[in-house]
Write an enzyme that holds these catalytic residues in place. Structure first.
Site, short mmCIF file in Angstrom:
data_model
loop_
_atom_site.label_atom_id
_atom_site.label_comp_id
_atom_site.label_asym_id
_atom_site.label_seq_id
_atom_site.Cartn_x
_atom_site.Cartn_y
_atom_site.Cartn_z
N ASP A 170 -4.44 -0.86 1.22
CA ASP A 170 -4.49 -2.16 1.89
C ASP A 170 -5.81 -2.83 1.48
O ASP A 170 -6.73 -2.18 0.98
CB ASP A 170 -4.40 -2.00 3.41
CG ASP A 170 -3.94 -3.31 4.07
OD1 ASP A 170 -4.04 -4.38 3.42
OD2 ASP A 170 -3.49 -3.29 5.23
C1 BGC Z 1 -2.65 -6.72 5.36
C2 BGC Z 1 -1.51 -6.35 4.44
C3 BGC Z 1 -1.37 -7.42 3.38
C4 BGC Z 1 -2.68 -7.55 2.64
C5 BGC Z 1 -2.65 -8.56 1.51
C6 BGC Z 1 -3.92 -7.06 4.61
O1 BGC Z 1 -4.85 -7.64 5.46
O2 BGC Z 1 -2.89 -5.66 6.27
O3 BGC Z 1 -0.33 -6.23 5.17
O4 BGC Z 1 -0.31 -7.09 2.53
O5 BGC Z 1 -3.68 -7.94 3.54
O6 BGC Z 1 -2.60 -9.84 1.99
#
Ligand code: BGC
Length: 734
Positions: free
Chosen positions: A282
């Site tokens: 993530d």
């Molecule tokens: C989120 C993810 C997301 C990623 C990219 C993160 O803050 O937890 O679910 O895919 O950002 O935007």
């Protein structure tokens, strides 16, 4: 294509000229991996052998391609503005990875690609509430097709964190509380996405079940409990959907960061489940080079913006030089990434700008809501409304004259027409608060063309009540905005909406409440309103779907994918420390309920929630015949005949639960949605998931069915079941 930068258009054109993605079963001898008849593993192996060390390092990290990058981090050339970008390797024909959020549509907002738009699906719980894998598949296929037609070949979709915490700000991205239902629904959605030649993730692995303290907190839970709950949901969805990537989460699990957690990534995902794809972090989830890589992380996402440093460059090169990480592990990381690219068809079917059939896509969104909206209450047959006979309708609240609410954060989709109610706070992250421009008011006017359908905003409670008093029926829309990175401190509706509903219901008992929310909310006025329809964040063409459901053009057939608590004191953790601010605790104890999430918690404690898991009303009536069981080699099948005894067409969900010997709680083991005309009946056969009869044995890393007598129930919800039928099972390990 709107919203694409000139740079990205050139990049795509250049890539095509250079032969990237040219389909060929007869690959030239110089590019043997281009032979699409070879298995993805073989192709990945052939290509891996040609990569230089620098090219390998290029593939194991992505760059953030959001326009809101810090000034000192230049925008990655060639990227479409979005969450992540891995540059191509043209000399070998390897396409770029263009990664967009998320599971509810191709995310775009002013933050990402101003002016761009996409079709918003309803929230995840709507998909789950359909209890219909085909609905989930069609939704996934729609957003996959849209991603592909916008030049994206990775969707950061597949949210499947189980609802341990009804206040979780991201419940609207997920699929409820049950591992079997969530696993099937999310697995099908992923299959749909990937059918469009777009890699889907499944996320957030694992136990990122609350947003409060998401980047510091450690989820504490025993091995058996997590394998039978959150990890079982992942296991089932991965089996079904075969996502190309797994996104590890921000939090720690039992003290180790999820993105450097050997147990989660190496032992469970790659060893026990034999997962062949790659794990991406993530955004901001990486904390080390050697430890993370050796624990199974394959790709660092946008580390140059979100991590303290890019671990998967210089620090990893040093770790390699020192022998802390092996070359074969680096090769394994790259092979996994390439393998997923081949498996999803990224080389043969390059994502490139193409026209989008917005009408067909909106219909998918509308049908998803029609399949997943849940009718929670309907007194004295208030619904369906007899549209032809209605003379006057009051429509009240929640900007229903302009649109419907969306959840906030990285998954936010901007629909054609943009934000119907701009400027609401917070306008910055995790905002903006967005209303999709599908107003229920206009749709209700179209539904009842002869009626006077008037609107009151609801800020003036007296005026709203007066309008309700003058109308035959009042439809009150209430909303609760929830968003990524923040949980709700409680279950209450904001902005005095309870007082509004009370006043309207007092003025006119023929009051229908429509809920737009991310998770369960308290309804102190419940006994005084005539009907309640739950639509969560209802997505594209929601106004039409809501009118179709209220008028009975479509029978409500959604069933709750979650238990609806009566009050916080019923939860395993009534307190959610720091949800309203302050420093979150270091740990959250998921051992309290363990694998008994949601209805299993309530049943094991003898607590009656406000609405049970699996519950939902219909405008017609169904009768379930006696349950029959067949057993073949340890596989149990349930058969039941469902009959529509009412006067309207509708759909019923047959739900089968298993009670293992000695347990107080039952477990959903199978289900089927049956569409029936009035008077029609159908026999449905449902194979029961073996792992729901079993317990996970940490000593053998396997499942054990204890020999004994298992009670199997079938019925309309977790709390409305017929007589049990017992099945005798011999001890089995698998
Ligand atoms: C989120 C993810 C997301 C990623 C990219 C993160 O803050 O937890 O679910 O895919 O950002 O935007």
């Amino acid at each position: 294509m709107m919203g694409m930068t000139a740079a990205s258009r050139c990049a795509i054109a250049m890539a095509l000229c250079m032969g990237i993605g040219v389909a060929s079963a007869q690959a030239p001898a110089s590019r043997p991996w281009g032979d699409a008849t070879l298995p993805p593993d073989a192709r990945a192996g052939l290509l891996l052998a040609r990569l230089t060390q620098d090219e390998k390092f290029q593939l194991i990290r992505s760059y953030y391609a959001g326009p809101d990058r810090p000034a000192d981090k230049p925008f990655p050339r060639g990227a479409i503005a979005s969450a992540g970008y891995v540059p191509p390797i043209p000399r070998l024909g390897i396409p770029a990875l263009e990664e967009s959020d998320a599971g509810l549509g191709v995310a775009s907002s002013d933050r990402m690609r101003p002016g761009d738009h996409a079709t918003p699906l309803p929230a995840g719980p709507v998909m789950a509430a359909s209890w219909d894998p085909q609905v989930a598949f069609r939704g996934g296929a729609m957003i996959g097709a849209e991603a592909h037609a916008k030049g994206f070949n990775v969707l950061l979709a597949g949210g499947i964190n189980l609802m341990r915490e009804p206040r979780n700000g991201r419940n609207f991205e997920y699929a409820g509380e049950d591992p079997l239902l969530a696993g099937r629904i999310v697995g099908e959605a992923i299959r749909g996405v990937q059918g469009a030649h777009v890699i889907s993730t499944i996320k957030h692995y694992a136990l990122n079940d609350q947003e409060t303290g998401r980047s510091t907190i450690s989820a504490q839970i025993g091995e058996q409990a997590m394998r039978e709950s959150d990890l079982l949901a992942f296991e089932l969805a991965i089996e079904r959907g075969q996502p190309g990537a797994v996104m590890c989460s921000y939090n720690k699990v039992n003290g180790d960061w999820a993105c450097e957690n050997d147990y989660l990534m190496n032992q469970v995902l790659k060893r026990d489940w034999r997962y062949p794809g790659f794990v991406m972090s993530d955004w901001g989830g990486v904390h080390s080079a050697a430890k993370a890589v050796n624990a199974g992380l394959d790709q660092e996402s946008a580390g140059e913006v979100f991590d303290p440093q890019v671990f998967f460059d210089a620090p990893l090169r040093q770790a390699l030089a020192k022998g802390e990480v092996s070359q074969s592990r680096l090769d394994d990381m790259v092979r996994r990434i390439l393998r997923s690219m081949f498996a999803a068809g990224l080389f043969e079917h390059p994502a490139k700008p193409a026209p989008i059939d917005e009408v067909a896509h909106l219909a998918v969104a509308r049908e998803t809501l029609e399949a997943g909206a849940v009718l929670l209450r309907n007194e004295h047959g208030l619904l369906p409304l007899d549209a032809g006979q209605l003379a006057s309708v009051a429509v009240i609240g929640a900007h229903a004259d302009k649109g419907v609410l969306a959840g906030g954060g990285s998954s936010l989709v901007t629909a054609r027409g943009g934000n119907a109610v701009p400027g609401l706070a917070p306008t910055g992250w995790p905002g903006p608060v967005m209303y999709h421009p599908y107003p229920p008011l206009a749709a209700l006017r179209a539904m009842a063309p002869k009626a006077s359908v008037r609107f009151a905003g609801g800020e003036d409670v007296t005026a709203a009540a007066a309008l309700a008093a003058q109308s035959q029926v009042a439809v009150v829309f209430v909303q609760k905005w929830q968003a990524e990175s923040v949980d709700a401190p409680d279950l209450s509706l904001p902005d005095g909406q309870d007082a509004l509903v009370e006043a309207v219901a007092r003025a006119n008992p023929r009051t229908v409440v429509v809920l737009e929310n991310g998770g369960p909310v308290a309804m102190p006025w419940l006994d005084r309103v005539g009907a309640v329809l739950e639509v969560w964040y209802p997505g594209g063409d929601a106004g039409t779907a809501i009118a179709n459901l209220l008028s009975g053009k479509v029978d409500p057939s959604g069933r709750l994918p979650l238990s609806w608590p009566r009050e916080l004191s019923q939860l395993p953790r009534p307190e959610l420390p720091a949800a309203a601010g302050g420093t979150p605790p270091a740990t959250v104890d998921y051992g309290i309920e363990g694998a008994d999430i949601g209805y299993r918690w309530y049943q094991s404690r003898g607590i009656a929630p406000l609405f049970p898991f699996g519950y939902g009303l219909s405008y017609t009536r169904f009768q379930h015949g006696p349950l029959k069981l067949d057993t073949h080699g340890g596989q149990v099948q349930a058969t039941v005949t469902v009959r529509n005894t009412g006067a309207r067409a509708g759909a019923e969900v047959a739900q089968v639960y298993v009670q293992v010997p000695g347990a107080k709680a039952r477990r959903l083991a199978s289900f089927a949605k049956v569409f029936l005309k009035p008077g029609e009946q159908r026999e449905v056969t449902m194979p029961l998931e073996r792992r729901l009869f079993a317990e996970f044995d940490p000593a053998t890393h396997g499942w054990v069915v204890r020999g004994g007598s298992y009670a199997v129930y079938e019925g309309r919800s977790s709390a409305d079941l017929g007589e049990p039928v017992n099945v005798q099972l011999a001890e089995a390990r698998f």
